[in-house]
Motif scaffolding. Structure first.
Motif, short mmCIF file in Angstrom:
data_model
loop_
_atom_site.label_atom_id
_atom_site.label_comp_id
_atom_site.label_asym_id
_atom_site.label_seq_id
_atom_site.Cartn_x
_atom_site.Cartn_y
_atom_site.Cartn_z
N SER A 185 0.83 -1.21 0.00
CA SER A 185 0.00 0.00 0.00
C SER A 185 0.86 1.26 0.00
N PRO A 191 -4.27 1.22 -1.13
CA PRO A 191 -4.65 0.36 0.00
C PRO A 191 -5.44 -0.88 -0.39
N GLY A 194 -2.95 -3.49 -1.68
CA GLY A 194 -2.21 -4.08 -0.56
C GLY A 194 -3.02 -5.13 0.17
N SER A 218 -3.20 -1.44 5.98
CA SER A 218 -2.98 -0.98 4.61
C SER A 218 -3.35 0.50 4.45
N SER A 222 -0.90 3.71 3.60
CA SER A 222 -1.17 4.58 2.45
C SER A 222 -1.25 6.04 2.87
#
Length: 599
Positions: A185, A191, A194, A218, A222
């Motif tokens: 991410s 995200p 990920g 995640s 991010s």
């Protein structure tokens, strides 16, 4: 076998013991793990930032200045292009061989192995050494990706955080997956990608409630990556338009071609690994040889050096000519295979993106030359090509679709991506059966099992199940002693040892039963255990897992197994009934977060 060890009762073992973890309540465990997910996300984002910072430091220190890495490599003197990858390979080879063998390779297979075989345990040192070794290699021009190493760095941080704070062992795989998702991410500022990467590729089984923890890590990573790098675009992705549904036929064909490119990539990596394995030199020298060959290729084709994002951006802008695209497609495949096959550290995700981008623009350019009326948009086929090759190499089509979607934020790309990615995945699955990560694990003798119950079995070590308080007999013990032990023991099954304390046989109630029926039965035999013991031994080594033990119980019908060490000495025993109890306990414990929390 000729004789089963027979059924028998047993005293309760330690399954009723209270857990060492302080997180007893499912509700408390759930909430605290959510908090730790935020911590893991922050740690993984910082690890990704540190890793990328190291890459920039090495590249600026080693190469001539330029607007990007490709220009820097093209402007550098020939001797630097030739020798720098070799020097980086030698330095990395020394570190990997002596201090961090786990840092070798893409990183993702090592994380999968850690989750599947070691329950998520990753050594603390891997975080720093993986970042150092891979950043040095990429800084020196190695043709590898940075995403796989970032996955391993994030996973290592997740493992370290969970162990430092002494979370329950059953939560360790979730923390590892959360760290890996956070690493992806932070790299792509994506995200969703990920999260799906962790679920589709890393975790062998997933409880619904675990996904929320992975998402939290995640999203946290991010958000922090935006603080470091801003709302950055990873690639110069164009706006995607799709109005002609007849083009789906072309995307289907692109998916088939991507599947064969993926198969060729997997086969080439495997072939180079086999070749380097057979070279009779020290392992630490092999990455240097791979780097030297890479330097020779780069003298003619500088585009093979580094991660390859410059080539992807050229494809996405549609300015890459057909001949150069085909040349880079073949050269990048060879270069990355050389690097990974020789034992370097680095990922295959970015090289897969390069292969896909060059394949996509080659298809669109070639069809436009043959059928000018099609007027295909090169950048769109480069985008879809990126996803199709990633799907083929990783066998993770959902992750591939979301990766490209989060680059464009265009819903119109989803249908072409699904057609291409599913086709590519199907081609590889039918003709090969394994992803590039699973193929590397197979070389190490690790056959990954997909499915909740079986992965639970694999994750339970024999040493967790065995009992160390057990009775034994010697071969020279009199039968009168054996009879007394059989009559007094709640579990009349005894390993028989020689004078060196190594196992030579098994004596059970079944072996003594003829004597109890007729005490004249043994008059013709020496009155020692050696004369009646069963010499057919079914045992398990101490490094086995619960799955292997249960398979032995099912296949042989015995009721207990001696656990032996490398010297053939018995260090414990496993009773079949307790092995099945342990399986049920572990399965229930791993699913506790999915149960309704009552009262």
């Amino acid at each position: 076998m000729a004789s089963s060890y027979g059924p028998g009762s047993s005293e309760p073992d330690s399954t009723g013991k209270k857990s060492d973890s302080k997180l007893e309540s499912p509700r408390t465990q759930y909430l605290l793990l959510m908090t730790f997910s935020v911590v893991i996300g922050l740690a993984a984002a910082l690890g990704a930032f540190f890793f990328r910072w190291l890459i920039e430091i090495f590249q600026s220190a080693f190469w001539t200045k330029g607007s990007d890495f490709l220009e820097s490599a093209a402007n550098s003197p020939w001797w630097l292009v030739l020798l720098l990858p070799c020097a980086g390979g030698l330095a990395a080879g020394v570190i990997i061989t002596n201090w961090a063998p786990e840092a070798k390779g893409p990183g993702v297979p090592e994380v999968i192995k850690a989750i599947a075989v070691r329950g998520g345990v990753i050594r603390h040192r891997i975080t720093f050494l993986k970042a150092l070794v891979t950043s040095l290699l990429i800084g020196c021009g190695a043709s590898v990706g940075r995403e796989g190493p970032i996955v391993q760095i994030g996973a290592s941080l997740g493992s370290s955080v969970s162990r430092i704070f002494k979370l329950d062992k059953s939560m360790l795989p979730v923390c590892v997956a959360a760290g890996a998702a956070a690493g992806i991410s932070a790299t792509f500022n994506a995200p969703l990608t990920g999260t799906l990467f962790a679920i589709e590729i890393l975790l062998l089984d997933t409880e619904i409630s675990y996904i929320s923890h992975i998402i939290v890590a995640s999203v946290t990573a991010s958000a922090l990556s935006k603080f470091f790098w801003g709302d950055f675009p990873t690639f110069d992705a164009p706006h995607f338009t799709f109005n002609n549904f007849e083009e789906l036929i072309i995307f289907f064909i692109l998916g088939i071609l991507a599947g064969f490119v993926s198969l060729a990539f997997i086969a080439m990596i495997r072939t180079t690994e086999n070749i380097f394995d057979k070279i009779p030199i020290k392992d630490w020298i092999k990455p240097g040889i791979g780097g030297l060959i890479l330097g020779l290729i780069a003298l003619k084709i500088p585009g093979v050096l580094g991660v390859g994002y410059e080539t992807v951006n050229l494809s996405l802008t549609g300015v890459l000519p057909l001949d150069l695209a085909l040349l880079l497609l073949a050269a990048k495949m060879v270069a990355t295979s050389l690097c990974l096959g020789s034992g370097m550290s680095g990922g295959i995700f970015a090289p897969s993106l390069v292969l896909g981008a060059t394949l996509g623009i080659s298809v669109s350019t070639g069809l436009n030359m043959l059928f000018p009326s099609l007027a295909l948009t090169h950048s769109q086929y480069a985008l879809v090509g990126m996803g199709t090759v990633v799907a083929g190499t990783t066998l993770a089509p959902i992750t591939a679709v979301l990766t490209v979607f989060e680059l464009t934020y265009s819903y119109k790309i989803i249908l072409p991506m699904m057609v291409g990615c599913m086709t590519s995945t199907l081609v590889v699955r039918m003709l090969n059966g394994y992803s590039i990560y699973e193929a590397k694990l197979l070389r190490q003798g690790v056959n990954i099992i997909r499915g909740h119950d079986e992965s639970v079995l694999v994750n339970v070590a024999i040493t967790e199940v065995m009992e160390t308080d057990f009775d034994t007999l010697k071969m020279s013990d009199p039968l009168s002693k054996a009879m007394e032990m059989v009559l007094s023991s709640p579990f009349p099954h005894f390993p028989v040892l020689n004078d060196d304390k190594k196992i030579e046989g098994i004596l059970t109630l079944r072996d003594m039963r003829p004597y109890f029926k007729d005490q004249n039965y043994l008059k013709e035999l020496p009155a020692i255990v050696d004369s009646i013991m069963n010499r057919t031994i079914v045992s398990v080594p101490q490094n086995s897992n619960l799955k292997e033990a249960l398979m032995l119980f099912e296949r042989t019908g015995v009721s207990f197994l001696p656990v032996i060490d490398s010297e053939n000495k018995v260090i414990g025993i496993i009773k079949s009934i307790e092995a099945f109890k342990k399986f049920q306990e572990k399965r229930q414990r791993n699913r506790i977060l999915s149960l309704a929390v009552k009262n």
